[in-house]
Design an enzyme around this catalytic site. Structure first.
Site, PDB file in Angstrom:
ATOM      1  CG  MET A 166      -1.900  -1.149   1.278  1.00  0.00           C
ATOM      2  SD  MET A 166      -3.029  -1.165  -0.127  1.00  0.00           S
ATOM      3  CE  MET A 166      -3.905   0.363   0.171  1.00  0.00           C
ATOM      4  CG  ASP A 172      10.329  -0.134   3.131  1.00  0.00           C
ATOM      5  OD1 ASP A 172       9.117  -0.141   2.856  1.00  0.00           O
ATOM      6  OD2 ASP A 172      10.938  -1.141   3.532  1.00  0.00           O
ATOM      7  CG  ASP A 204      13.308   0.248  12.764  1.00  0.00           C
ATOM      8  OD1 ASP A 204      12.066   0.183  12.887  1.00  0.00           O
ATOM      9  OD2 ASP A 204      14.087  -0.460  13.427  1.00  0.00           O
ATOM     10  CB  VAL A 205       8.187   3.307  11.699  1.00  0.00           C
ATOM     11  CG1 VAL A 205       8.196   3.831  10.271  1.00  0.00           C
ATOM     12  CG2 VAL A 205       7.639   1.890  11.775  1.00  0.00           C
ATOM     13  CE1 TYR A 245      -2.378  -5.357  11.399  1.00  0.00           C
ATOM     14  CE2 TYR A 245      -4.730  -5.779  11.646  1.00  0.00           C
ATOM     15  CZ  TYR A 245      -3.679  -5.225  10.941  1.00  0.00           C
ATOM     16  OH  TYR A 245      -3.920  -4.516   9.788  1.00  0.00           O
ATOM     17  CE  LYS A 260      -2.761  -1.803  11.718  1.00  0.00           C
ATOM     18  NZ  LYS A 260      -1.987  -0.762  11.002  1.00  0.00           N
ATOM     19  CB  THR A 303      -2.347  -6.924  -0.304  1.00  0.00           C
ATOM     20  OG1 THR A 303      -2.491  -7.394   1.053  1.00  0.00           O
ATOM     21  CG2 THR A 303      -3.050  -5.587  -0.462  1.00  0.00           C
TER      22      THR A 303
END
Length: 251
Positions: free
Chosen positions: A18, A37, A63-64, A156, A160, A191
């Protein structure tokens, strides 16, 4: 006039999926794009794609899960293109796990990327926008599973749900500075992430949508682009479901 003409956008996790699609579409709509990225090869490949299609882009490895690296990406945007107007916190990963037996290392890794990474993106971008007096927009990727939890995905779902809360709270915190914070909650997107599910599981996920099909990735990016544009100026502090009714359909 293109919808994002001369806007400068930072997109995390833009080397594939995405994020890549968002980078290409933002550039098509006139934005100058900073591709970030952890994978340098894929990130630079997306920059080449943007440039080959006549757009402007640059890459910085990020690296977030590390605030200093996210902050460096925002600084890089200003150094490269003069400002930052859009922060698209797209980077994330999915990892299933039941609450009884989830591997705690996997749990912390997912939370660090999907939850903390979003906070870092909001904080770094908002501080820079405030310093530059930019009335910008920050877009976060949540999920329908942050609204309606899905079994065997405890980390997850938690991450979120936190992204949704962060979007609402940060929108309130930053409104006085003219900065909007919004997000999307996609349904089941078509995806390669679905490769980890059986055909029966995928069919079951699709069946939860009103039209019994998954979401095409471009439809999500269309909404993200709208949220990034001035057309959505009255939308703030909310996460928009892009789910063909997944979160409201009870059939």
């Amino acid at each position: 006039m293109k919808r994002l003409q001369d806007k400068v956008a930072v997109i995390t996790g833009a080397g594939a999926g995405m994020g890549r699609l968002g980078a290409l579409h933002f550039a098509k709509e006139g934005a100058k794009v900073i591709v970030t990225d952890v994978d340098e090869e894929s990130g630079k490949s997306v920059v080449k794609e943007v440039k080959d299609n006549g757009g402007e882009a640059a890459f910085i490895k990020t690296d977030v899960s590390q605030y200093e690296e996210v902050e460096a990406a925002v600084d890089f945007a200003v150094e490269t293109f003069g400002t930052i107007d859009i922060m698209y916190n797209n980077a994330g990963l999915a990892k299933d796990g039941n609450v009884l037996d989830i591997d705690l290392e996997d749990y912390h890794n997912l939370i660090n990327i999907d939850q903390h990474g979003v906070l870092y993106g909001i904080k770094a971008a908002a501080n820079k926008m405030k310093d530059l007096n930019v009335k910008g927009v920050i877009i976060n990727t949540a999920s329908t599973w942050g609204i309606i939890s899905y079994p065997n995905n405890i980390a997850y779902n938690m991450a979120k749900a936190a992204v949704i809360a962060a979007t609402q709270t940060a929108g309130a915190d930053l409104g006085a500075h003219g900065i909007r914070v919004v997000g999307t909650a996609p349904g089941t997107i078509k995806t390669d992430l679905l490769d980890g599910f059986s055909d029966e599981e995928v069919e079951g996920l699709f069946d939860k949508h009103m039209r019994k099909d998954g979401i095409e990735p471009q439809r999500v990016i269309d909404v993200v682009t709208f949220l990034a544009s001035d057309e959505s100026d009255a939308i703030n502090g909310v996460v928009v479901p892009v789910d063909d009714g997944y979160t409201s359909f009870k059939g």
